[in-house]
Write a protein that holds these residues in place. Structure first.
Motif, PDB file in Angstrom:
ATOM      1  N   ILE A 221       0.867  -1.187   0.000  1.00 53.06           N
ATOM      2  CA  ILE A 221       0.000   0.000   0.000  1.00 53.06           C
ATOM      3  C   ILE A 221       0.895   1.226   0.000  1.00 53.06           C
ATOM      4  N   GLU A 222       0.665   2.131  -0.962  1.00 47.47           N
ATOM      5  CA  GLU A 222       1.534   3.313  -1.049  1.00 47.47           C
ATOM      6  C   GLU A 222       1.073   4.388  -0.073  1.00 47.47           C
ATOM      7  N   THR A 223       2.021   4.888   0.719  1.00 46.44           N
ATOM      8  CA  THR A 223       1.761   6.042   1.588  1.00 46.44           C
ATOM      9  C   THR A 223       2.887   7.045   1.351  1.00 46.44           C
ATOM     10  N   SER A 224       2.695   8.267   1.827  1.00 43.63           N
ATOM     11  CA  SER A 224       3.728   9.288   1.646  1.00 43.63           C
ATOM     12  C   SER A 224       4.987   8.957   2.446  1.00 43.63           C
ATOM     13  N   GLU A 225       4.881   8.049   3.411  1.00 43.18           N
ATOM     14  CA  GLU A 225       6.048   7.675   4.233  1.00 43.18           C
ATOM     15  C   GLU A 225       6.777   6.457   3.727  1.00 43.18           C
ATOM     16  N   GLY A 226       6.150   5.719   2.839  1.00 41.78           N
ATOM     17  CA  GLY A 226       6.777   4.499   2.330  1.00 41.78           C
ATOM     18  C   GLY A 226       5.714   3.489   1.945  1.00 41.78           C
ATOM     19  N   TRP A 227       6.160   2.344   1.442  1.00 43.51           N
ATOM     20  CA  TRP A 227       5.245   1.254   1.080  1.00 43.51           C
ATOM     21  C   TRP A 227       4.893   0.490   2.347  1.00 43.51           C
ATOM     22  N   LEU A 228       3.618   0.398   2.618  1.00 44.48           N
ATOM     23  CA  LEU A 228       3.160  -0.392   3.769  1.00 44.48           C
ATOM     24  C   LEU A 228       3.011  -1.841   3.307  1.00 44.48           C
ATOM     25  N   LEU A 229       3.854  -2.692   3.853  1.00 38.93           N
ATOM     26  CA  LEU A 229       3.852  -4.107   3.454  1.00 38.93           C
ATOM     27  C   LEU A 229       3.406  -4.964   4.632  1.00 38.93           C
ATOM     28  N   ILE A 230       2.299  -5.648   4.449  1.00 36.14           N
ATOM     29  CA  ILE A 230       1.871  -6.651   5.433  1.00 36.14           C
ATOM     30  C   ILE A 230       2.510  -7.968   5.004  1.00 36.14           C
ATOM     31  N   TYR A 231       3.133  -8.670   5.929  1.00 36.27           N
ATOM     32  CA  TYR A 231       3.833  -9.905   5.541  1.00 36.27           C
ATOM     33  C   TYR A 231       3.633 -10.978   6.604  1.00 36.27           C
ATOM     34  N   HIS A 232       3.733 -12.240   6.158  1.00 33.48           N
ATOM     35  CA  HIS A 232       3.587 -13.322   7.133  1.00 33.48           C
ATOM     36  C   HIS A 232       4.951 -13.748   7.650  1.00 33.48           C
ATOM     37  N   GLY A 233       4.952 -14.266   8.839  1.00 35.18           N
ATOM     38  CA  GLY A 233       6.171 -14.777   9.447  1.00 35.18           C
ATOM     39  C   GLY A 233       5.871 -16.114  10.098  1.00 35.18           C
ATOM     40  N   VAL A 234       6.869 -16.974  10.126  1.00 35.80           N
ATOM     41  CA  VAL A 234       6.662 -18.344  10.608  1.00 35.80           C
ATOM     42  C   VAL A 234       7.631 -18.659  11.735  1.00 35.80           C
TER      43      VAL A 234
END
Ligand code: BMA
Length: 327
Positions: A221-234
């Motif tokens: 998701i593009e924001t003025s502060e940077g790309w907001l990346l939701i990611y999974h972790g295991v």
């Protein structure tokens, strides 16, 4: 700090529920979870890890639907509200100029990304092992398959929604043929969505809920502060893998540079539909909708490799949480 701008068209019809009274969660679950179950498709074993996008004032999606032969397939679907879905009974059959690439082996964990003039689909595609399949549609009725983006073995291919420095951009997670006990997120560029290069390392596993492997989730998701990346972790527990999700903020022009990254998870298997199913203890996000004027975010995620669920967040709070709780 000034409020970041969320970039993109308004989506007033975004599915939404207020945070439950008494909850202080940054990401909260829909009271209607699971929003999609196997009943949606005759002969389905499970419907999960699926991707939803705004489409002609409504919503469309590409759904991972495993059948009772346990074949992993992709199905298209349409919805007026993002909650109630009409899913095609037949799997998507991509048209492909190259018979070898178009030969269907399996498809799973789709992402859908509106880019320039069409919806691109990336998925884990069977081609001598898992790799990143790439295709597109304009109408969710006919689908065209392109070249696989990478060599096997790779999973979690996620396109950025616009060119960056004049190039198409994708995150991916090189892996193995099996249940991959490792995995970092990488960034790659392409002039034409066919030839990929300029590979850069983005991030590695980092202990706790994200100790074993990580993989990009929804379209950034593009924001003025940077790309907001939701990611999974295991995390590898004594009972096997546990899949949670967190978020990171990536540099706008050099997305392989991580600005912040959550130390705590945002969502972790806790509800019965996340802890019990074909693969217990899995929350696996593949799509997020955003309404920039209200900062509302709706996240679609798979529960226990069995059902599709929805969670919500307020964009400003999410960014603040990432900043305040970064590794
Ligand atoms: C991953 C993928 C996902 C799945 C997860 C947990 O390797 O196969 O589709 O949700 O494992 O089984």
């Amino acid at each position: 700090m000034a409020t970041a701008e969320f970039i993109g068209p308004a989506l007033p019809q975004i599915p939404w529920e207020e945070r439950p009274r008494g909850s202080s969660e940054v990401v909260w679950r829909s009271q209607r979870n699971p929003v999609l179950t196997r009943e949606a498709v005759p002969g389905a074993n499970s419907i999960f890890n699926s991707a939803v996008v705004p489409f002609q004032g409504r919503f469309a999606g590409v759904f991972r639907c495993d059948n009772t032969a346990r074949e992993m397939q992709l199905h298209a679907g349409l919805s007026a509200d993002g909650i109630h879905w009409e899913i095609e009974v037949e799997r998507i059959r991509f048209q492909c100029e190259d018979e070898e690439i178009g030969r269907f082996v399996y498809g799973y964990d789709p992402r859908v990304c509106w880019l320039e003039d069409r919806y691109y689909i990336t998925w884990c595609n069977g081609y001598h092992g898992p790799t990143i399949g790439l295709g597109y549609t304009v109408d969710f009725n006919t689908f065209t398959q392109m070249e696989n983006a990478f060599l096997p073995y790779n999973r979690n291919g996620v396109l950025f929604p616009r060119k960056i420095n004049g190039k198409y951009a994708m995150l991916s997670r090189p892996s193995d043929r099996g249940h991959t006990p490792f995995g970092d997120i990488f960034y790659s560029e392409s002039p034409d969505l066919i030839h990929w290069g300029h590979h850069r390392h983005v991030m590695s596993p980092a202990g706790g809920w994200q100790a074993t492997k990580i993989g990009a989730g929804p379209t950034p998701i593009e924001t003025s502060e940077g790309w907001l990346l939701i990611y999974h972790g295991v995390l590898t527990s004594c009972n096997g893998f546990v899949y949670s999700f967190g978020a990171a903020l990536l540099d706008l022009e050099k997305p392989w540079k991580v600005i912040y990254r959550t130390r705590p998870y945002l969502l972790h298997p806790r509800e019965i539909y996340e802890c019990v199913g074909d693969v217990p203890n899995v929350v696996f996000p593949c799509a997020a909708l955003v309404d920039p004027p209200t900062r509302r975010i709706a996240i679609y995620y798979g529960g226990a490799d069995t059902v599709t669920c929805l969670a919500f967040a307020c964009g400003d709070e999410l960014l603040e949480f990432i900043r305040e709780n970064s590794l």
